[in-house]
Design an enzyme around this catalytic site. Sequence first.
Site, PDB file in Angstrom:
ATOM      1  N   HIS A 198       0.465  -1.237   0.214  1.00  0.00           N
ATOM      2  CA  HIS A 198       0.305   0.214   0.058  1.00  0.00           C
ATOM      3  C   HIS A 198       0.864   1.672   0.290  1.00  0.00           C
ATOM      4  O   HIS A 198       1.146   2.623  -0.949  1.00  0.00           O
ATOM      5  CB  HIS A 198      -0.881   0.257   1.103  1.00  0.00           C
ATOM      6  N   GLU A 199       1.410   1.493   0.788  1.00  0.00           N
ATOM      7  CA  GLU A 199       2.515   2.869   0.814  1.00  0.00           C
ATOM      8  C   GLU A 199       3.709   2.736  -0.426  1.00  0.00           C
ATOM      9  O   GLU A 199       3.132   3.897  -0.774  1.00  0.00           O
ATOM     10  CB  GLU A 199       3.427   1.960   2.213  1.00  0.00           C
ATOM     11  N   HIS A 250       1.801   4.400  -3.185  1.00  0.00           N
ATOM     12  CA  HIS A 250       1.488   5.967  -2.889  1.00  0.00           C
ATOM     13  C   HIS A 250       3.068   6.715  -3.009  1.00  0.00           C
ATOM     14  O   HIS A 250       2.763   7.920  -4.105  1.00  0.00           O
ATOM     15  CB  HIS A 250       1.719   6.050  -1.436  1.00  0.00           C
ATOM     16  N   GLU A 309      -7.207   6.952  -0.833  1.00  0.00           N
ATOM     17  CA  GLU A 309      -6.574   4.845   0.321  1.00  0.00           C
ATOM     18  C   GLU A 309      -7.007   4.366  -0.726  1.00  0.00           C
ATOM     19  O   GLU A 309      -6.846   3.090  -0.476  1.00  0.00           O
ATOM     20  CB  GLU A 309      -7.174   5.274   1.580  1.00  0.00           C
TER      21      GLU A 309
END
Lengths: 626, 198
Positions: A174-175, A178, A255
């Site tokens: 997930h990070e 980003h 998100e």
Amino acid sequence: MDFFAAQDRARRKTFQLVLLFAIAIVGLIVATNLLVGVVVALSTTAGLVDPGAMLRSQPTQTWVVISLGVLICIGGASLYKYLALRSGGRAIAEMLGARQIAPGTQALDERRLLNVIEEMSIASGVHVPAVYRIDEDGINAFAAGFGTDDAVVCVTKGTLERLNREELQGVIGHEFSHVLNGDSRLNLRLIALLNGILFIGLVGRILLRSNTTGSSRRNSGGAAVLALGVGLIAIGAAGTLCGNLIKAAVSRQREFLADAASVQFTRNPHGIANALKKIGGSTNGSMLANAHAHEASHMFFSQAVKLFFGSMMATHPPLPERIRAIEPSWDGQYIAGTPIVEMSDTPDGAAGFVDGVPADAPSNVVAAVGNPTTASIARAQGLIAGLPPHSVEAARDPWGACALVYAMLLPQSDAGRRRLLEMLEPHVLAHLDDVEPTLVGLDDTQRLTLVALACPALMTLSHPQYERFVADVVALIRADRRIDLFEWVMHRVLLKSLKPHFEGAHSPAVRYRDFAALQGQVAETLSAIVRAGGHSSDAQQRAFAAGAAAVELDLQFAPSDDVNFNRLNDALRELRGLHPLAKPRLIKGCAACALTDGVSPSERALLIGIAATLDCPLPPDLALPA
Amino acid sequence: MGFGTLTFLGIVVVLVVWFVSIYNKLVTLKNRYVNAFAQIEVQLKRRYDLIPNLIETAKGYLAHERGTLEAVVSARNQAVAGLAAAAKDPGNAGAMEQLGRAEGALGGALGRLNVVMEAYPDLKANQNMMQLSEELTSTENRVAFARQAYNDQVTSYNTYKQTFPPVLLAAFLGHGADASLLEFADHAAIQEAPKVKF
């Protein structure tokens, strides 16, 4: 995820963000003027009787002064924060008081996290970032940086202790997404802008404090200052409200996208879903007690600060919504996130994904940029496992990492080698004998993997040590008075990874919307790839023509066997300023050049080096036909 | 209300921002040397963890040299304690000095062990012993490199703290004492065979 479209969208979001911010400033100016008006009106008897007349009799200069004052406060504070963030992602970690995890750590929970991050970095085609930890129990994490070069990853103690390897992978995926799609750049800019709005509250608090310690409470002037202080704090709170609304508007949707990207990356919805469930099931959830958590709240994996005024200001979508988006059949039960006693570090088999993405057409190469998949992770795990353990251990230690780089660049033959050895850093030299044998038989891809693994250790060098290291590397490359291909790629990759950390980061400005002014530079780049292939003149002409056709430009070419790296550097410097939506064409052209008549190892390495310089990370599982 | 107020406000803003930036920079530089110390800690821990194994291997051969072995063990324990104390407060003058002395004592004890081992060629040829010795030397070099990085960071913190204008505010902001460098006695000098000079 279309990497280039995502980058473009992130840029356009920045304009939206600045617009919202401007509206917030106007709002705050009006509010401050109103506040001062009310205070003035209420503090004089004339004002209490007929406030309207009193206010109208104030010279306009008053309102101008107030407005300018607000502007100065906000502008000054934002500018200061913008400058403070010049060291890139690392600045956020340092602001939160996080501690860097030593790359060579043997603590099992930390080692496990670093292994996961190493795999994901290699799989994404970027260098391994520096990893930090915050000693708090809440389960949370963030990645900050203007781009992949200066990105850092930070996790909490709770994350290290309570999540298993699969869940860690989900969170880190997930990070990483980003960072790869430009969100983290946007988030850093948000922090700088919002600092300005929050500053007014700070001034209010200072006024209040100075007033209570002073002796001027007797006269009405003192009361006015007190009222002003309180009022400014109120406006500051309003500013925070605006700020959080802006953050929420910008970051909430992203998100969901990052969660989806993580699932695509790991092909495993359970990892990230279970991580979210554990957050829901633990006492602290993802809350952080850190004083600075508010400033960076939008950067975290999950809600990091308490919500007032309900969900409108939430920086993250509600947990149940996020879990359902990944696991539609979720039964509503959270998982108790108790600290794990028996930690396992075995990567879950991504078996069956041995073959990589067939890059038999230029469009496949373009699609692979910034798009790591499960196959990429499997390939990365294989690459790391295939490296001699001693070399990997050396790469995770700053001293060993320097020695590895020297060993890769030192000429094998004795001629000139002794002279070079005398010139290099003595401490590192002592390690050379230990490290050099491990490099025997490794191909270029494996060597570049070692370099990527070595980056976090190299980032722990002190500034003088870094300068010595760079000087030595340049001396080694210049030694034989020729730059060969591998040296060039190494130099590019090293500089790109280390420079932002030691010399300040910035996001590359977009200077060119299309290829109009860049024909020469594109020709230079395509020529380099074609000439590196070691093909005959006719083959070179054909490859170049294919590349030029893919880029849709009319370009000139002269066959040769030498690549002029200085001209290539200049060309790439300009091409870095290309608009994200124009880059795919360029990558397509490069790929077309390389794919004509099969890809030699040099063409492969050069393609990777060029793509890295253009900020287009290529996963390692690109099965370029030999 | 007039431009006088505006100038006053402008000065306040500039002062506040200036204050905040100095404070933040002091905190950042301090964190950097604390981080750098953590790197030393990793290497030193590794070094200290090798020693019990070394002692076990040597015990069988060096039955009559108990004194030398015990000296190493006690020096090692002192060093471990010194490291734990230093890790709690990196840069503290007392802690750094204590660690430096403890490491120096350990180096001395290991040096004496080396000298003693010269008389036991069987032990020297033992595979395990050779590997351990090599790893020990390797950790020494790693520690030296990490120590250099730490000292560089401490120097840049101290230098910034002593320049103008931070020097005016440092003590007030809680950064009064200079951070202390970490010095070790030179092990190499102890272990090298004495050179004859004419």
